[in-house]
Structures are given as C-alpha cells and as structure tokens.
Enzyme design. Structure first.
Site, PDB file in Angstrom:
ATOM      1  CG  ASP A 170      -0.365  -0.038   2.473  1.00 20.26           C
ATOM      2  OD1 ASP A 170      -1.096  -0.128   3.478  1.00 20.26           O
ATOM      3  OD2 ASP A 170       0.868   0.004   2.531  1.00 20.26           O
ATOM      4  CE1 TYR A 264       8.060   1.553   2.118  1.00 17.18           C
ATOM      5  CE2 TYR A 264       9.942   1.021   3.513  1.00 17.18           C
ATOM      6  CZ  TYR A 264       8.573   1.152   3.328  1.00 17.18           C
ATOM      7  OH  TYR A 264       7.723   0.878   4.376  1.00 17.18           O
TER       8      TYR A 264
HETATM    9  N1  LIG Z   1       2.368  -4.674   2.102  1.00 15.28           N
HETATM   10  C1  LIG Z   1       2.167  -3.483   2.725  1.00 15.28           C
HETATM   11  O1  LIG Z   1       2.205  -2.442   2.109  1.00 15.28           O
HETATM   12  C2  LIG Z   1       1.889  -3.479   4.214  1.00 15.28           C
HETATM   13  C3  LIG Z   1       1.253  -2.392   4.854  1.00 15.28           C
HETATM   14  C4  LIG Z   1       1.067  -2.455   6.234  1.00 15.28           C
HETATM   15  C5  LIG Z   1       1.438  -3.588   6.942  1.00 15.28           C
HETATM   16  N2  LIG Z   1       2.033  -4.609   6.256  1.00 15.28           N
HETATM   17  C6  LIG Z   1       2.407  -5.850   6.919  1.00 15.28           C
HETATM   18  O2  LIG Z   1       1.277  -6.379   7.578  1.00 15.28           O
HETATM   19  C7  LIG Z   1       1.741  -7.255   8.615  1.00 15.28           C
HETATM   20  C8  LIG Z   1       1.034  -6.955   9.920  1.00 15.28           C
HETATM   21  O3  LIG Z   1       1.536  -5.743  10.405  1.00 15.28           O
HETATM   22  P1  LIG Z   1       1.301  -5.347  11.943  1.00 15.28           P
HETATM   23  O4  LIG Z   1       2.167  -4.154  12.183  1.00 15.28           O
HETATM   24  O5  LIG Z   1      -0.137  -5.253  12.210  1.00 15.28           O
HETATM   25  O6  LIG Z   1       1.895  -6.627  12.713  1.00 15.28           O
HETATM   26  P2  LIG Z   1       1.417  -7.229  14.132  1.00 15.28           P
HETATM   27  O7  LIG Z   1       2.625  -7.898  14.729  1.00 15.28           O
HETATM   28  O8  LIG Z   1       0.652  -6.247  14.898  1.00 15.28           O
HETATM   29  O9  LIG Z   1       0.390  -8.407  13.700  1.00 15.28           O
HETATM   30  C9  LIG Z   1       0.809  -9.496  12.962  1.00 15.28           C
HETATM   31  C10 LIG Z   1       0.089 -10.726  13.499  1.00 15.28           C
HETATM   32  O10 LIG Z   1       0.514 -11.852  12.728  1.00 15.28           O
HETATM   33  C11 LIG Z   1       0.573 -12.955  13.616  1.00 15.28           C
HETATM   34  N3  LIG Z   1       1.349 -14.035  13.014  1.00 15.28           N
HETATM   35  C12 LIG Z   1       2.678 -14.104  12.852  1.00 15.28           C
HETATM   36  N4  LIG Z   1       3.014 -15.256  12.244  1.00 15.28           N
HETATM   37  C13 LIG Z   1       1.855 -15.927  12.001  1.00 15.28           C
HETATM   38  C14 LIG Z   1       1.527 -17.185  11.413  1.00 15.28           C
HETATM   39  N5  LIG Z   1       2.477 -17.993  10.923  1.00 15.28           N
HETATM   40  N6  LIG Z   1       0.226 -17.549  11.349  1.00 15.28           N
HETATM   41  C15 LIG Z   1      -0.735 -16.736  11.846  1.00 15.28           C
HETATM   42  N7  LIG Z   1      -0.498 -15.536  12.423  1.00 15.28           N
HETATM   43  C16 LIG Z   1       0.785 -15.151  12.501  1.00 15.28           C
HETATM   44  C17 LIG Z   1       1.166 -12.389  14.891  1.00 15.28           C
HETATM   45  O11 LIG Z   1       0.926 -13.225  15.983  1.00 15.28           O
HETATM   46  C18 LIG Z   1       0.438 -11.050  14.980  1.00 15.28           C
HETATM   47  O12 LIG Z   1      -0.733 -11.141  15.752  1.00 15.28           O
HETATM   48  C19 LIG Z   1       3.258  -7.057   8.668  1.00 15.28           C
HETATM   49  O13 LIG Z   1       3.884  -8.038   7.856  1.00 15.28           O
HETATM   50  C20 LIG Z   1       3.434  -5.707   8.015  1.00 15.28           C
HETATM   51  O14 LIG Z   1       4.737  -5.501   7.493  1.00 15.28           O
HETATM   52  C21 LIG Z   1       2.267  -4.588   4.938  1.00 15.28           C
HETATM   53  O1  LIG Z   2       6.234   1.960  10.017  1.00 15.96           O
HETATM   54  P1  LIG Z   2       4.810   1.461   9.927  1.00 15.96           P
HETATM   55  O2  LIG Z   2       4.627   0.077  10.535  1.00 15.96           O
HETATM   56  O3  LIG Z   2       3.773   2.433  10.369  1.00 15.96           O
HETATM   57  O4  LIG Z   2       4.508   1.324   8.373  1.00 15.96           O
HETATM   58  C1  LIG Z   2       5.296   0.414   7.640  1.00 15.96           C
HETATM   59  C2  LIG Z   2       4.501   0.139   6.395  1.00 15.96           C
HETATM   60  O5  LIG Z   2       4.522   1.355   5.606  1.00 15.96           O
HETATM   61  C3  LIG Z   2       3.921   1.245   4.308  1.00 15.96           C
HETATM   62  O6  LIG Z   2       2.499   1.017   4.454  1.00 15.96           O
HETATM   63  C4  LIG Z   2       1.794   2.190   4.902  1.00 15.96           C
HETATM   64  C5  LIG Z   2       1.309   3.013   3.704  1.00 15.96           C
HETATM   65  O7  LIG Z   2       2.404   3.451   2.949  1.00 15.96           O
HETATM   66  C6  LIG Z   2       0.547   4.230   4.197  1.00 15.96           C
HETATM   67  O8  LIG Z   2       0.023   4.919   3.079  1.00 15.96           O
HETATM   68  C7  LIG Z   2      -0.581   3.813   5.097  1.00 15.96           C
HETATM   69  O9  LIG Z   2      -1.554   3.159   4.342  1.00 15.96           O
HETATM   70  O10 LIG Z   2      -0.158   2.957   6.143  1.00 15.96           O
HETATM   71  C8  LIG Z   2       0.590   1.791   5.737  1.00 15.96           C
HETATM   72  C9  LIG Z   2       0.992   1.056   6.981  1.00 15.96           C
HETATM   73  O11 LIG Z   2       1.696   1.913   7.834  1.00 15.96           O
HETATM   74  C10 LIG Z   2       4.532   0.081   3.532  1.00 15.96           C
HETATM   75  O12 LIG Z   2       3.876  -0.112   2.299  1.00 15.96           O
HETATM   76  C11 LIG Z   2       4.439  -1.205   4.331  1.00 15.96           C
HETATM   77  O13 LIG Z   2       5.040  -2.253   3.590  1.00 15.96           O
HETATM   78  C12 LIG Z   2       5.135  -1.031   5.653  1.00 15.96           C
HETATM   79  O14 LIG Z   2       4.989  -2.210   6.439  1.00 15.96           O
HETATM   80 MN   LIG Z   3       4.627  -2.132   1.398  1.00 15.92          MN
END
Ligand SMILES: NC(=O)c1ccc[n+]([C@@H]2O[C@H](COP(=O)([O-])OP(=O)(O)OC[C@H]3O[C@@H](n4cnc5c(N)ncnc54)[C@H](O)[C@@H]3O)[C@@H](O)[C@H]2O)c1
Ligand SMILES: O=P(O)(O)OC[C@H]1O[C@H](O[C@H]2[C@H](O)[C@@H](O)[C@@H](O)O[C@@H]2CO)[C@H](O)[C@@H](O)[C@@H]1O
Ligand SMILES: [Mn+2]
Length: 441
Positions: A170, A264
C-alpha cells in the site's frame, strides 16, 4: 449479490480493526456471510477478537464472526484470505532494526539487513498459511500484504508457483494519495505507469482520465517539498520519522529527476544519511509499539470493558479499501487496474522474466495481467538487478540452508559497505533469529 466468506490471517495485527471496519463499510460492494480471524498467538488475537465481536454484533449483527487459532476452522469454506502476518511480531522487528544499526548500517523493517532477516522468518509463516488455505479451501484466493513483500513474493514464485496468492503493497496507494493532493485531484481519477520491485520503484506517468500528464507538475512540487502535503492525507504516517521519509523524496528526485521515486529508495541511495539520522536505541518499531500498537490494543480493551464499541477509538482504515477493490476484481471480474507484485515475464522488457516486479496490472477472476511498461533506463535497471539478486539469494539461502548465499545477499545489498560488515551483521542476526530461521551451514 453473492456473500463471501473471509479469513484474516494475522488476526492479532494492529491493522485488523481498521480493515474490518473498512470491510463493514464496504458491505454494499463486497457482502460477507462470514468473517474469521486467524492467528498463531491466541492471547494477542483474543483482545482484538473479543472487541470486534462486540462491534460486529452492534454494527453488522447478520455477519457470522469468530476468531480462532485452529487452522482447519479458520481456513475451511473460505473464498478469500486476507493475510497480514508478522513473523516474530514487533519484538523481532525491533531486533531487525537495531542489530544492523549496531554495525553502522541501515536498520529498517523491509529494506537492507532488517528486511533480509524479516524475509527469512516470513517465508515459513507464509508457506504455512498458503498450505492451510490450499488444504481446507482449494478455491480460496489469498490477498497478501505480509512483508517483506518482495522476498515473500519471490518465495511464492519459487516454492508455491501455482498458489492463488496476490502480493500487494500500500505504499504506492498512499503516495498516490499524496500526489493527488499536490495536483488537487482524487486518487481514483488518476492512472499511473510505474515500474520497480516492491519498495524499490518509480512512477513514469500520472495522468487523469482525460489523458492530461501531471508527472512534471508533481516533480516540480516534490523537488521543493518531497511528498509532504499541506493537508495530511495519510494519517498512518503522521509520526516524525515518516514525515522525514516523505520529505526525503526530494533528494531521491535530485539523483534521478527522470521519474517520481518510491520513498523506500532512500535506504539504498542515501544509506549513510539514514544511519546518521537513526536513533539506535529508539527505532520505528519502538514508535509503533508506543503508538499504533498501544493505541489499537488500548481501544480494544476499552470496548471489552465497556461492553460496547460505541464512541470507541477503533478507526476505519479507509485507505485499505483497495483490498476490497482487489477482492471485487477477483469475485466480479471487474478488471480493476492496480499495482501488484508479479512475475515480470516481459512487462519490463529489459529485465529478467523471473523477477518479481511491481507494475500496473489488470485484475480479474482469472488473476493478474501485468501491463507492459517497456524498456527501463540503465540507472534504474542496474539498481533493480542488484536488489532483485539480493532477494533471490535470500530465498535460495532459505531453501538450501546456505550461510554462503545469505552472506552474499547481505554483501550485495546496496545498504552494506563490505563483505566483512555483512558477515558481522549476519552472525548477529543468526543468533537473534535462531528460533525462526532454518539452520544455515
Ligand atoms: N504490504 C504493505 O504495504 C503493508 C502495509 C502495512 C502492513 N504490512 C504488513 O502487515 C503485517 C502486519 O503488520 P502489523 O504491524 O499489524 O503486525 P502485528 O505484529 O501487529 O500483527 C501481525 C500478526 O501476525 C501474527 N502471526 C505471525 N506469524 C503468524 C503465522 N504464521 N500464522 C498466523 N499468524 C501469525 C502475529 O501473531 C500477529 O498477531 C506485517 O507483515 C506488516 O509488514 C504490509
Ligand atoms: O512503520 P509502519 O509500521 O507504520 O509502516 C510500515 C509500512 O509502511 C507502508 O504502508 C503504509 C502506507 O504506505 C501508508 O500509506 C498507510 O496506508 O499505512 C501503511 C501502513 O503503515 C509500507 O507499504 C508497508 O510495507 C510497511 O509495512
Ligand atoms: Mn509495502
């Protein structure tokens, strides 16, 4: 309209309440008959699950809601799995960010050595939930945004090539919101051309529906202000560290004025600046643990204590509505145009076919169709080739249990100055990740 059954993998995620509220808000476009949370941390998930149970009973009593740590219950009779797991949770994110800083190199969630360490943990968790999904609901689609998306996507390509997994990010969605602010448009009124890897790319065109090109106008603004906008459109990123990141885009543009940068890239093009401006004792992980994580779980406990979600501090994550757009594209063959992380196969003409690239795609019931972005210039091509090779070496190191290949991956990263520093960081990361990584030899 068909009603869908959804499992959220990583139910204990800080993003779960906001995404659930966004999905409730979009029931007219994407009706659900059942919503289940799944996590492997029962205690963590139960706090959000109990609070969301109260909220859903009040706001959507017709929706069957539950939360579980039983994979069979979680993944049986599902149409979609929305996956946002964090292998090792925030404790490990903190180590990913602090261990490299001890060696004077970038400490970051998804980039550089921190992202490599995170990737080595995430592959196991991702394979686990993909296999559960395929075992219990073979026709289910996984909309994955568990990070580090680049390494996770490469691992899916190599280890689960036929899995119905769509990898998304995102960051471009958030940055496009900022761009739309800059030119006083709505994000949905803009169509972009973009190429790169996840968290490592560039916009080459930003047009409105009439075909007017805004790239130069946005570049003129970014050259002065970065992606900082007068009106804050990205509430997730109000913290100073993220504001700094959006501002740094101006320096990224300075080194490559051709295209608009993904924020990034700063970790790869200005690693010395980033290390000099990092606090090795208080990183982004600490900001989130004291910010979003504390806020979300406090709000959940308040709901449970009061027995109602009325006037709660759960906030809708409307930015995440692209997740519903994606689910609708699959469910209703809407041919939505979205940036996705896909196998290149010629989308970028002068880049390896088997690279996982981030490009605009058309999404329909059969999955994802990448849009050709043509040939890319040498500067971007060389940077991407170095980085995609790092990502491929990480997945190979995971599969083969190869210390050598993981050392090479770290050595090749643009964030690390020498093989000696790479080895010192690697040995510390191995120690910190012994519960999570495969055995390396
Ligand atoms: N792709 C993106 O742009 C984007 C944006 C925002 C967040 N994220 C990702 O979303 C994920 C969640 O972020 P968060 O900050 O809420 O993390 P968080 O630690 O608050 O929550 C993650 C949850 O996943 C659970 N978990 C871990 N391994 C697991 C497994 N094998 N099976 C089931 N559950 C499992 C943990 O217990 C935890 O409750 C992270 O990977 C973060 O980087 C990605
Ligand atoms: O440092 P964090 O955990 O707050 O954010 C890390 C994530 O940052 C990006 O996702 C953001 C996005 O860019 C922003 O627009 C909004 O939607 O919140 C998201 C979550 O913070 C990035 O794309 C993720 O991969 C990172 O995990
Ligand atoms: Mn991302």
């Amino acid at each position: 309209m068909k009603k869908f059954s959804v499992v959220i993998a990583g139910g204990g995620s800080t993003f779960t309440p906001g995404i659930v509220m966004m999905m409730l808000d979009n029931r007219d476009r994407f009706p659900m008959r059942e919503l289940v949370l799944y996590d492997n941390d029962e205690k963590r998930q139960a706090v959000l699950g109990e609070a969301l149970d109260i909220l859903i009973k009040e706001q959507a009593p017709e929706l069957k809601f539950s939360y579980t740590t039983d994979p069979e219950v979680a993944f049986t009779d599902r149409d979609f799995c929305m996956a946002h797991i964090r292998a090792g949770q925030y404790d490990m994110r903190e180590k990913d960010e602090k261990i490299p800083l001890r060696h004077g190199v970038i400490g970051q969630e998804t980039c550089g050595p921190g992202g490599i360490a995170y990737g080595m943990r995430s592959i196991t968790g991702m394979l686990e939930i993909i296999d559960y999904m395929e075992k219990y609901s073979p026709d289910c689609w996984m909309l994955n945004y568990s990070n580090p998306a680049a390494i996770v996507a490469e691992a899916c390509r190599v280890l689960r090539p036929n899995a119905k997994v769509l990898n998304i990010c995102d960051m471009p969605v958030g940055t496009l919101r900022r761009m739309s602010q800059i030119i006083n448009k709505q994000p949905q009124d803009l169509e972009v051309r973009y190429f790169g890897l996840n968290h490592f790319g560039w916009w080459t065109s930003v047009k409105d529906k009439e075909g007017h090109e805004y790239l130069d106008e946005i570049k003129d603004y970014v050259a002065e202000n970065g992606y900082l906008t007068q009106v804050e459109v990205d509430t997730q990123h109000m913290d100073p560290s993220w504001q700094e990141t959006h501002k740094k885009a101006k320096d990224l543009l300075a080194v490559n004025p051709r295209y608009l940068p993904n924020t990034y890239l700063k970790y790869y093009l200005y690693p010395d600046y980033e290390v000099a401006h990092s606090n090795p004792d208080f990183t982004r992980a600490n900001e989130v643990m004291e910010g979003r994580e504390k806020q979300v779980f406090t709000a959940a406990r308040e709901i449970i204590e009061k027995g109602t979600a009325k006037n709660s501090n759960f906030h809708i994550d409307s930015h995440a509505s692209f997740i519903v757009d994606l689910a609708r594209a699959i469910a209703f063959n809407t041919h939505e145009r979205m940036l996705m992380i896909v196998e290149n196969n010629g989308a970028i003409a002068n880049f390896p076919d088997d690279a996982m690239v981030e490009v605009p795609c058309i999404v329909g019931s059969d999955g994802v169709e990448p849009l050709a972005q043509g040939k890319i210039p040498n500067f971007e091509q060389a940077l991407m080739y170095q980085q995609v090779t790092v990502e491929k070496l990480v997945v190979e190191a995971y599969i083969e249990g190869s210390y050598q290949k993981l050392w090479q991956a770290l050595t090749l990263s643009k964030t690390i100055p020498s093989a000696k520093v790479a080895k010192d960081v690697l040995d510390d990361l191995i120690e910190a990740n012994k519960e999570y990584w495969p055995e390396l030899s």
